[in-house]
Design a protein around this motif. Sequence first.
Motif, mmCIF file in Angstrom:
data_model
loop_
_atom_site.group_PDB
_atom_site.id
_atom_site.type_symbol
_atom_site.label_atom_id
_atom_site.label_comp_id
_atom_site.label_asym_id
_atom_site.label_seq_id
_atom_site.Cartn_x
_atom_site.Cartn_y
_atom_site.Cartn_z
ATOM 1 N N ARG A 252 0.836 -1.204 0.000
ATOM 2 C CA ARG A 252 0.000 0.000 0.000
ATOM 3 C C ARG A 252 0.875 1.262 0.000
ATOM 4 N NH1 ARG A 252 -4.379 0.181 4.453
ATOM 5 N NH2 ARG A 252 -5.587 1.366 2.953
ATOM 6 N N LEU A 253 1.991 1.184 0.715
ATOM 7 C CA LEU A 253 2.880 2.354 0.796
ATOM 8 C C LEU A 253 3.718 2.536 -0.465
ATOM 9 C CD1 LEU A 253 4.233 1.917 4.422
ATOM 10 C CD2 LEU A 253 2.933 3.880 3.615
ATOM 11 N N LEU A 254 4.179 1.421 -1.017
ATOM 12 C CA LEU A 254 5.148 1.489 -2.127
ATOM 13 C C LEU A 254 4.589 2.240 -3.340
ATOM 14 C CD1 LEU A 254 7.866 0.664 -3.423
ATOM 15 C CD2 LEU A 254 6.824 -1.510 -4.057
ATOM 16 N N ALA A 255 3.442 1.783 -3.854
ATOM 17 C CA ALA A 255 2.912 2.382 -5.087
ATOM 18 C C ALA A 255 2.499 3.823 -4.866
ATOM 19 C CB ALA A 255 1.735 1.559 -5.587
ATOM 20 N N ARG A 256 1.859 4.092 -3.731
ATOM 21 C CA ARG A 256 1.422 5.471 -3.454
ATOM 22 C C ARG A 256 2.620 6.405 -3.345
ATOM 23 N NH1 ARG A 256 -2.626 2.371 -1.076
ATOM 24 N NH2 ARG A 256 -4.719 3.147 -1.486
#
Length: 457
Positions: A252-256
């Motif tokens: 969830r953190l990586l792409a955002r």
Amino acid sequence: MSFSHADNAAKFIADEARTDWHDETLWFIRSKRDKAAHGLPEWEDLRQAASDIKEHALNNLDTYLIQFENNALANGVKVHWAYDGEQHNQIVHSILKNAGIKKMIKSKSMLTEECHLNDYLKHYGIEVIDTDLGERIVQLREETPSHIVLPAIHLKKEDVSATFYKHLQTEKGNNASRYLTRAARTHLRKSFFTSEVALTGVNFAVAETGSIVVSTNEGNADLGVNSARVHIASMGIEKIIPEAKHLAVFLRLLARSATGQPITTYNSHFTKPMQGKEMHVIIVNNKRTKQLANPDFRNSLKCIRCAACFNTCPVYRRSGGHSYHTAVAGPFGSLHLPNIDMKANADLPFASTPCGSCTNVCPVKIDIHNQLWKWRQVLMKDAYAPFGKKMAMKGMAWVLGSPGLYRFAGNMARWVMRVFPSVLKNKKMNAWYKQRDMPTPPKESFRNWFITQKKDG
Ligand code: SF4
């Protein structure tokens, strides 16, 4: 290319229009990241959770690496350990040699850039085709990536068109994105279906299952692995996470953080070799344990390579990735690379304002700007800083350590600025004024003004 960030940056900013465009493009991505992050009320909790999971994984790295190895071996994966970049490259070469293969496709892996794998294999007559579109473009141009997520972000579509015209015989001057994408697709497809070995990076290695997760937006890692007979995955020791459930936090953190997307298009889990095929995982140290042992720099190993710190950095945005003279550029590269080669990368921690914007956006809460500042101290102490800078810093420490001397220096500077402004404006003597206007010197110092005001009530 020079080994000085300042010299390389000077070349980049000579083209003012391109510099502005680069700056705005990266800022657009940073804004998308902000929108995506602000859309999640639990964003700060996610960052804290990610930081805590990585902290725990780093504190128990020996246990989790062995657990990962045991599970991967039980899954039928061949596991190799590499002490450094050279050993990593030798292992890849030996796998290719044993399989009698002279051509390999590779999806994005910053670790292989760090180890200079392509050059190593080229020396042995092995052709490596990068299959990430941006990476393939820079490979055709014989350049290094300028960004870890967007390797060709320094190029406009006109540049890509000219590159494809030269190397892929496309129509001259055809800049249409769809046309260029189709040309790249046709070109890369041939390599996908004729290569027997596919190398991928690793975004996350799950100790609990012995599987690896590779995130791409183009699906090139999946296509490569599924069409090849041998899959090699290269990972740094810091890519370990304890359990599969932790992926829910990191993905969830990586792409955002990277592009402002809610999720990367393909998050592929590779656990075991397909029937009749081989899967190898190479676990690489390359001085990461040295970093782990140093409390000042230890938590930089939490990095998930999202590049949010690149996109927000005012220095990176306006100096371009190639000014860092390494494939891992930006604030993260400036933290990571002095640990690998302090002398060659001694200029990088100084390529920062350091405004702290990188620290604010980092999804795993690495105190990037503080660590850059700490690196500067190490470099000054260990005599890796340029002689001029070292002497200037010593002089400043002397002046700032004595109030009387500081007042005298201030009076002198104001006098010189008034009477001989050309001395300070001399761009050869004072690089600071290359891009700046000289301010009008005040008549008196703030201190004197304050004392007078106080006296006058
Ligand atoms: S240091 Fe933080 S912001 Fe920069 S690439 Fe790594 S995880 Fe992303």
